[in-house]
Motif scaffolding. Structure first.
Motif, PDB file in Angstrom:
ATOM      1  N   VAL A  14      -8.350  44.636-105.282  1.00  0.00           N
ATOM      2  CA  VAL A  14      -9.685  44.906-105.837  1.00  0.00           C
ATOM      3  C   VAL A  14      -9.892  44.134-107.133  1.00  0.00           C
ATOM      4  O   VAL A  14     -10.958  43.546-107.354  1.00  0.00           O
ATOM      5  CB  VAL A  14      -9.901  46.422-106.031  1.00  0.00           C
ATOM      6  CG1 VAL A  14     -11.123  46.712-106.879  1.00  0.00           C
ATOM      7  CG2 VAL A  14     -10.010  47.105-104.675  1.00  0.00           C
ATOM      8  N   GLU A  17     -10.617  40.524-106.334  1.00  0.00           N
ATOM      9  CA  GLU A  17     -11.995  40.371-105.848  1.00  0.00           C
ATOM     10  C   GLU A  17     -12.995  40.421-106.998  1.00  0.00           C
ATOM     11  O   GLU A  17     -13.905  39.588-107.074  1.00  0.00           O
ATOM     12  CB  GLU A  17     -12.320  41.465-104.835  1.00  0.00           C
ATOM     13  CG  GLU A  17     -11.605  41.327-103.519  1.00  0.00           C
ATOM     14  CD  GLU A  17     -11.744  42.566-102.629  1.00  0.00           C
ATOM     15  OE1 GLU A  17     -12.467  43.519-102.999  1.00  0.00           O
ATOM     16  OE2 GLU A  17     -11.106  42.584-101.551  1.00  0.00           O
ATOM     17  N   LEU A  18     -12.840  41.399-107.882  1.00  0.00           N
ATOM     18  CA  LEU A  18     -13.786  41.539-109.000  1.00  0.00           C
ATOM     19  C   LEU A  18     -13.643  40.400-110.007  1.00  0.00           C
ATOM     20  O   LEU A  18     -14.644  39.882-110.504  1.00  0.00           O
ATOM     21  CB  LEU A  18     -13.601  42.898-109.685  1.00  0.00           C
ATOM     22  CG  LEU A  18     -14.066  44.098-108.877  1.00  0.00           C
ATOM     23  CD1 LEU A  18     -13.655  45.407-109.554  1.00  0.00           C
ATOM     24  CD2 LEU A  18     -15.573  44.063-108.668  1.00  0.00           C
ATOM     25  N   LYS A  22     -16.869  38.347-110.753  1.00  0.00           N
ATOM     26  CA  LYS A  22     -17.537  38.600-112.036  1.00  0.00           C
ATOM     27  C   LYS A  22     -16.894  37.906-113.223  1.00  0.00           C
ATOM     28  O   LYS A  22     -17.507  37.801-114.277  1.00  0.00           O
ATOM     29  CB  LYS A  22     -17.536  40.108-112.328  1.00  0.00           C
ATOM     30  CG  LYS A  22     -18.331  40.934-111.350  1.00  0.00           C
ATOM     31  CD  LYS A  22     -18.154  42.444-111.540  1.00  0.00           C
ATOM     32  CE  LYS A  22     -18.289  42.929-112.937  1.00  0.00           C
ATOM     33  NZ  LYS A  22     -18.258  44.381-113.064  1.00  0.00           N
ATOM     34  N   THR A  27     -15.032  42.067-116.140  1.00  0.00           N
ATOM     35  CA  THR A  27     -14.509  43.120-115.271  1.00  0.00           C
ATOM     36  C   THR A  27     -13.648  44.046-116.110  1.00  0.00           C
ATOM     37  O   THR A  27     -12.618  43.635-116.641  1.00  0.00           O
ATOM     38  CB  THR A  27     -13.651  42.530-114.130  1.00  0.00           C
ATOM     39  OG1 THR A  27     -14.455  41.625-113.381  1.00  0.00           O
ATOM     40  CG2 THR A  27     -13.130  43.623-113.220  1.00  0.00           C
ATOM     41  N   ASP A  31     -14.118  49.416-114.108  1.00  0.00           N
ATOM     42  CA  ASP A  31     -14.759  48.870-112.901  1.00  0.00           C
ATOM     43  C   ASP A  31     -13.788  48.890-111.724  1.00  0.00           C
ATOM     44  O   ASP A  31     -14.154  49.251-110.604  1.00  0.00           O
ATOM     45  CB  ASP A  31     -15.204  47.410-113.118  1.00  0.00           C
ATOM     46  CG  ASP A  31     -16.336  47.245-114.110  1.00  0.00           C
ATOM     47  OD1 ASP A  31     -17.089  48.209-114.323  1.00  0.00           O
ATOM     48  OD2 ASP A  31     -16.443  46.138-114.672  1.00  0.00           O
ATOM     49  N   ILE A  32     -12.562  48.490-111.994  1.00  0.00           N
ATOM     50  CA  ILE A  32     -11.542  48.445-110.938  1.00  0.00           C
ATOM     51  C   ILE A  32     -11.229  49.859-110.459  1.00  0.00           C
ATOM     52  O   ILE A  32     -11.192  50.123-109.251  1.00  0.00           O
ATOM     53  CB  ILE A  32     -10.276  47.721-111.441  1.00  0.00           C
ATOM     54  CG1 ILE A  32     -10.619  46.262-111.784  1.00  0.00           C
ATOM     55  CG2 ILE A  32      -9.153  47.795-110.408  1.00  0.00           C
ATOM     56  CD1 ILE A  32      -9.575  45.546-112.610  1.00  0.00           C
ATOM     57  N   ASP A  34     -13.101  52.529-110.674  1.00  0.00           N
ATOM     58  CA  ASP A  34     -14.270  53.076-109.960  1.00  0.00           C
ATOM     59  C   ASP A  34     -14.324  52.555-108.529  1.00  0.00           C
ATOM     60  O   ASP A  34     -14.585  53.318-107.597  1.00  0.00           O
ATOM     61  CB  ASP A  34     -15.567  52.714-110.690  1.00  0.00           C
ATOM     62  CG  ASP A  34     -15.738  53.465-112.003  1.00  0.00           C
ATOM     63  OD1 ASP A  34     -14.988  54.433-112.260  1.00  0.00           O
ATOM     64  OD2 ASP A  34     -16.615  53.046-112.790  1.00  0.00           O
ATOM     65  N   ARG A  35     -14.098  51.270-108.345  1.00  0.00           N
ATOM     66  CA  ARG A  35     -14.153  50.674-107.007  1.00  0.00           C
ATOM     67  C   ARG A  35     -13.085  51.289-106.094  1.00  0.00           C
ATOM     68  O   ARG A  35     -13.289  51.466-104.906  1.00  0.00           O
ATOM     69  CB  ARG A  35     -13.962  49.166-107.117  1.00  0.00           C
ATOM     70  CG  ARG A  35     -13.791  48.428-105.806  1.00  0.00           C
ATOM     71  CD  ARG A  35     -15.085  48.125-105.044  1.00  0.00           C
ATOM     72  NE  ARG A  35     -15.932  47.153-105.629  1.00  0.00           N
ATOM     73  CZ  ARG A  35     -15.872  45.839-105.430  1.00  0.00           C
ATOM     74  NH1 ARG A  35     -14.953  45.331-104.650  1.00  0.00           N
ATOM     75  NH2 ARG A  35     -16.729  45.043-106.011  1.00  0.00           N
ATOM     76  N   LEU A  36     -11.948  51.632-106.684  1.00  0.00           N
ATOM     77  CA  LEU A  36     -10.847  52.214-105.917  1.00  0.00           C
ATOM     78  C   LEU A  36     -10.966  53.721-105.729  1.00  0.00           C
ATOM     79  O   LEU A  36     -10.259  54.305-104.904  1.00  0.00           O
ATOM     80  CB  LEU A  36      -9.509  51.912-106.606  1.00  0.00           C
ATOM     81  CG  LEU A  36      -9.039  50.475-106.509  1.00  0.00           C
ATOM     82  CD1 LEU A  36      -7.971  50.191-107.555  1.00  0.00           C
ATOM     83  CD2 LEU A  36      -8.503  50.203-105.116  1.00  0.00           C
TER      84      LEU A  36
END
Length: 181
Positions: A14, A17-18, A22, A27, A31-32, A34-36
């Protein structure tokens, strides 16, 4: 329940990717997380800092590159077109990380990652033109290596085999050598 290794790998995936989408500075670790769907402290359990996380994502490329350069240095004789083909393949295989490093050069310079890239290129230059090259020889090696690497990341829509052949021919031309040598 996911094993710790699975979580660490998912965090790296993740984050990669971010970071690619971005940028590293844009990033946040939140953010990481939250995505997970995990908490930020859970992320810190696996990586103590953004720098450690970034290094864990980039390090496999450096290990691959170090193995490549060390293997060539151990050879009695280097076949220049083969060196350039493998150099192209390395950059092609890691082109997303190469582009990331170019975009994030200032941020990554404090981690010694950029220095490794320049040192590797210097080691390859010695293999191409020997110790203490003339300015012309060093320039030719720089153009050959830089051109091959740039082709691997710049021409994303070109068929890889055709691009590799063209890049190696151009690299050999820059060195003043036939590409079949």
């Amino acid at each position: 329940m996911a094993r710790p290794g699975d979580t660490k790998g998912r965090i790296q995936t993740v984050a990669r990717e971010l970071f690619l989408a971005k940028g590293m500075q844009q990033t946040s670790l939140q953010d990481i997380a939250d995505r997970l769907g995990i908490t930020k402290p859970a992320l810190y359990y696996h990586f103590s800092s953004r720098e450690e996380l970034v290094r864990s994502i980039i390090e496999p490329m450096f290990q691959d590159g170090e193995a490549y350069v060390s293997r060539l240095e151990a050879l009695e004789e280097v076949h220049v077109p083969e060196l350039l083909r493998e150099y192209f393949d390395f950059h092609y295989r890691h082109r997303d990380m190469v582009m990331f490093m170019l975009r994030e050069m200032i941020s990554l310079s404090g981690q010694g990652l950029i220095d490794w890239a320049f040192t590797s290129r210097e080691r390859l230059t010695v293999l191409l033109v020997g110790e203490n090259p003339t300015l012309e020889q060093a320039t030719r090696a720089t153009v050959a290596l830089g051109g091959v690497a740039d082709c691997a990341v710049q021409f994303v829509d070109a068929p890889a085999d055709q691009l590799r052949a063209a890049a190696v021919r151009a690299g050999c031309d820059a060195l003043g050598l036939p590409s079949d040598r």
